[in-house]
Every structure is written in structure tokens, then in C-alpha cells.
Design an enzyme around this catalytic site. Structure first.
Site, PDB file in Angstrom:
ATOM      1  N   ALA A  25       0.811  -1.219   0.000  1.00  8.05           N
ATOM      2  CA  ALA A  25       0.000   0.000   0.000  1.00  8.05           C
ATOM      3  C   ALA A  25       0.851   1.278   0.000  1.00  8.05           C
ATOM      4  O   ALA A  25       0.470   2.283  -0.594  1.00  8.05           O
ATOM      5  CB  ALA A  25      -0.933  -0.001   1.207  1.00  8.05           C
ATOM      6  N   THR A  29       0.413   5.371  -1.537  1.00  4.83           N
ATOM      7  CA  THR A  29      -0.081   6.418  -0.620  1.00  4.83           C
ATOM      8  C   THR A  29       0.173   7.817  -1.170  1.00  4.83           C
ATOM      9  O   THR A  29      -0.635   8.716  -0.963  1.00  4.83           O
ATOM     10  CB  THR A  29       0.558   6.319   0.781  1.00  4.83           C
ATOM     11  OG1 THR A  29       1.934   6.032   0.641  1.00  4.83           O
ATOM     12  CG2 THR A  29      -0.094   5.249   1.612  1.00  4.83           C
ATOM     13  N   ARG A  37      -3.430  -0.068   6.530  1.00 10.22           N
ATOM     14  CA  ARG A  37      -3.206  -0.343   7.942  1.00 10.22           C
ATOM     15  C   ARG A  37      -2.681   0.852   8.716  1.00 10.22           C
ATOM     16  O   ARG A  37      -2.383   0.754   9.888  1.00 10.22           O
ATOM     17  CB  ARG A  37      -2.262  -1.536   8.085  1.00 10.22           C
ATOM     18  CG  ARG A  37      -3.057  -2.801   7.962  1.00 10.22           C
ATOM     19  CD  ARG A  37      -2.274  -4.042   7.718  1.00 10.22           C
ATOM     20  NE  ARG A  37      -3.224  -5.137   7.544  1.00 10.22           N
ATOM     21  CZ  ARG A  37      -3.849  -5.390   6.407  1.00 10.22           C
ATOM     22  NH1 ARG A  37      -3.616  -4.657   5.354  1.00 10.22           N
ATOM     23  NH2 ARG A  37      -4.723  -6.370   6.325  1.00 10.22           N
ATOM     24  N   ASP A 109      -4.904  -1.199  -7.455  1.00  7.14           N
ATOM     25  CA  ASP A 109      -5.279   0.080  -8.078  1.00  7.14           C
ATOM     26  C   ASP A 109      -4.851   0.222  -9.543  1.00  7.14           C
ATOM     27  O   ASP A 109      -5.259   1.163 -10.225  1.00  7.14           O
ATOM     28  CB  ASP A 109      -4.723   1.254  -7.259  1.00  7.14           C
ATOM     29  CG  ASP A 109      -3.224   1.111  -6.974  1.00  7.14           C
ATOM     30  OD1 ASP A 109      -2.481   0.652  -7.872  1.00  7.14           O
ATOM     31  OD2 ASP A 109      -2.796   1.464  -5.859  1.00  7.14           O
ATOM     32  N   HIS A 124      -3.196  -9.504  -5.453  1.00  9.79           N
ATOM     33  CA  HIS A 124      -4.528  -9.406  -4.847  1.00  9.79           C
ATOM     34  C   HIS A 124      -5.590  -9.001  -5.860  1.00  9.79           C
ATOM     35  O   HIS A 124      -6.609  -8.427  -5.508  1.00  9.79           O
ATOM     36  CB  HIS A 124      -4.493  -8.445  -3.650  1.00  9.79           C
ATOM     37  CG  HIS A 124      -3.685  -8.980  -2.510  1.00  9.79           C
ATOM     38  ND1 HIS A 124      -3.304  -8.226  -1.418  1.00  9.79           N
ATOM     39  CD2 HIS A 124      -3.162 -10.225  -2.287  1.00  9.79           C
ATOM     40  CE1 HIS A 124      -2.599  -8.973  -0.586  1.00  9.79           C
ATOM     41  NE2 HIS A 124      -2.484 -10.180  -1.096  1.00  9.79           N
ATOM     42  N   THR A 195       5.440  -1.915   2.316  1.00  5.31           N
ATOM     43  CA  THR A 195       4.617  -3.008   2.842  1.00  5.31           C
ATOM     44  C   THR A 195       5.159  -3.453   4.190  1.00  5.31           C
ATOM     45  O   THR A 195       6.367  -3.422   4.420  1.00  5.31           O
ATOM     46  CB  THR A 195       4.585  -4.221   1.880  1.00  5.31           C
ATOM     47  OG1 THR A 195       3.915  -5.305   2.524  1.00  5.31           O
ATOM     48  CG2 THR A 195       5.973  -4.659   1.470  1.00  5.31           C
TER      49      THR A 195
END
Ligand SMILES: [Zn+2]
Length: 248
Positions: A25, A29, A37, A109, A124, A195
């Protein structure tokens, strides 16, 4: 992080025949996508509204409460126009310049591809398509029709059409896992970026690395038991890749 560390990392990248970036993630960002998280992340926000993400982002919940799943209030990020940031752009630029740079991402994304990157494994899944939970037909967003409860339905068998994202309790596709293992095995340099490596199968995949150097780019140091971290670059992924790119 200091300039010497950047020069060392740059030299390793120059010498590498194949670089694999294993990303999470934190790579997105800086595009405005919340780190799931982190404090202000999407899942934290769900928890504030008394929604348990593990309960909702879950196959059983979609089957049992499709009307609730598809009528959730949209989160902030889904309403924003998300663009690739420096991390995606610079990695794509390196690949385009002839460097063998391969991405294994836990993000859904599609920003690496939007930046022009060719070699991307999406562990994912992705949010670009959906599929019928009954027959498996794949749908693009503009192809899905919704019923009177706003539930996307397959036009062949009326099955629920869900996002092509790997949810809690689900495993990545076997072919994506195998491709990730084969890729990591061949890499000379492994970059672990943005990560916490807390999500299965991330922890296990990096065990297959046989190359020389492991670089971690993250806002916090990682505890990796099974792998020696040769260099830790502390900070935002896009910013650090931009600094590295400036040395090339
Ligand atoms: Zn169907």
C-alpha cells in the site's frame, strides 16, 4: 537515510540484471490512496464506523448481504481521481529504458500499468474488472447491470458480479503465486517497498529470493526473520525512488 546509502543502492541497481520490486500500500499512498493499515487508512475508517473490514470484504458477506455490500457509502479514495505517483512513473521509466524491472504488487489500483509498466503481477487481483460468482464471466464496469437493489447481476444467470479483488480469507490465484515465485527466484536485487509484509503470502514469497541484495524502502523498519536486509531506506517510496533516479 543519507546520500551514501542512496549511492550504494544506485550502484546495486545499476549492476543488477533483474530487479524485483515487491510492493504494498505504501507505494500508492503518495497518489492519495490510504495505507490500509495506517492511522487514516480505509480499514481504520471502516472500524470507526463500527464496520469490521474482515467481515465485509469477504466472500460470505457478499453472498449473504449483497444489498449491504453494494450499497456501502463510498470511501473518500474511490471518489478521487487517483493518478500514478513518482514511484510508479520512475519504475516504469527504468523498465522502458531497458532495465529488467518486475513488479509484484499487493495493490489493486492498477497504477503501475497506468504509468506504463509492462511486467506487473497483481497478487490481490484488481479493481478494473468484476466477475460473476456463479459462472465466472468477466465484466468491465460499464457492462454490469444492476438490479432494483443496486446489486450487479450477470446477464446470463443473474449471479452476483463482484470485484476481481482478492478479499479476506481468499487466496491469490495459483498462477499469480507461481509466476511471483519464478520471478523472485531469478532476481538479483529485491526491493521491498511500502509493505509491512504482514499479509500472507508476502512473507512466504520472499523466501524464494536467491539473489544478492535486499533493499527495504519504507516509512518504518521491517522485522524480516528469514531474510537479511542489506539496506534500509527510510521514507516515502516515491520520494526515495525520485532521489535514486536523480543519481542515474
Ligand atoms: Zn454468470
Amino acid at each position: 537515510m543519507n546520500i551514501e546509502q542512496l549511492h550504494i543502492a544506485n550502484q546495486w541497481l545499476e549492476e543488477a540484471n533483474m530487479i524485483v520490486l515487491f510492493g504494498g500500500a505504501g507505494v500508492s499512498t503518495e497518489s492519495g490512496l490510504p495505507d490500509y493499515r495506517s492511522q487514516d487508512g480505509q480499514y481504520s475508517r471502516m472500524e470507526q464506523t463500527n464496520e469490521d473490514p474482515k467481515k465485509i470484504m469477504n466472500r460470505r458477506y457478499i453472498m449473504q448481504h449483497p444489498e449491504k455490500f453494494f450499497n456501502r457509502a463510498p470511501n473518500q479514495s474511490s471518489q478521487m481521481l487517483i493518478e500514478p505517483n513518482d514511484a510508479h512513473k520512475i519504475l516504469a521509466k527504468w523498465e522502458k529504458s531497458g532495465k529488467d524491472v518486475r513488479i509484484i504488487t499487493q495493490n489493486v489500483d492498477g497504477l503501475h500499468q497506468r504509468a506504463g509498466h509492462r511486467f506487473v503481477i497483481e497478487l490481490h487481483g484488481n479493481g478494473r474488472t468484476s466477475y460473476c460468482m456463479t459462472c465466472g464471466r468477466v465484466y468491465l464496469p460499464n457492462e454490469v447491470e444492476r438490479d432494483e437493489q443496486n446489486i450487479p447481476r450477470c446477464h446470463v444467470d443473474q449471479g452476483i458480479v463482484r470485484p476481481s479483488v482478492v478479499f479476506f480469507g481468499e487466496n491469490p490465484k495459483a498462477e499469480d503465486l507461481q509466476k511471483s515465485i519464478d520471478t523472485i527466484k531469478q532476481a538479483d536485487v529485491l526491493i521491498i517497498a511500502g509493505t509491512s509484509l504482514s499479509v500472507y503470502p508476502a512473507k512466504n514469497l520472499i523466501n524464494h529470493f536467491k539473489g544478492d541484495k535486499v533493499i527495504v524502502i519504507n516509512r518504518e523498519a521491517l522485522e524480516i526473520q528469514q531474510l537479511k536486509v542489506d539496506l534500509f531506506l527510510e521514507g516515502n517510496v516515491g520520494q526515495i525512488l525520485a532521489e535514486l533516479d536523480a543519481l542515474r
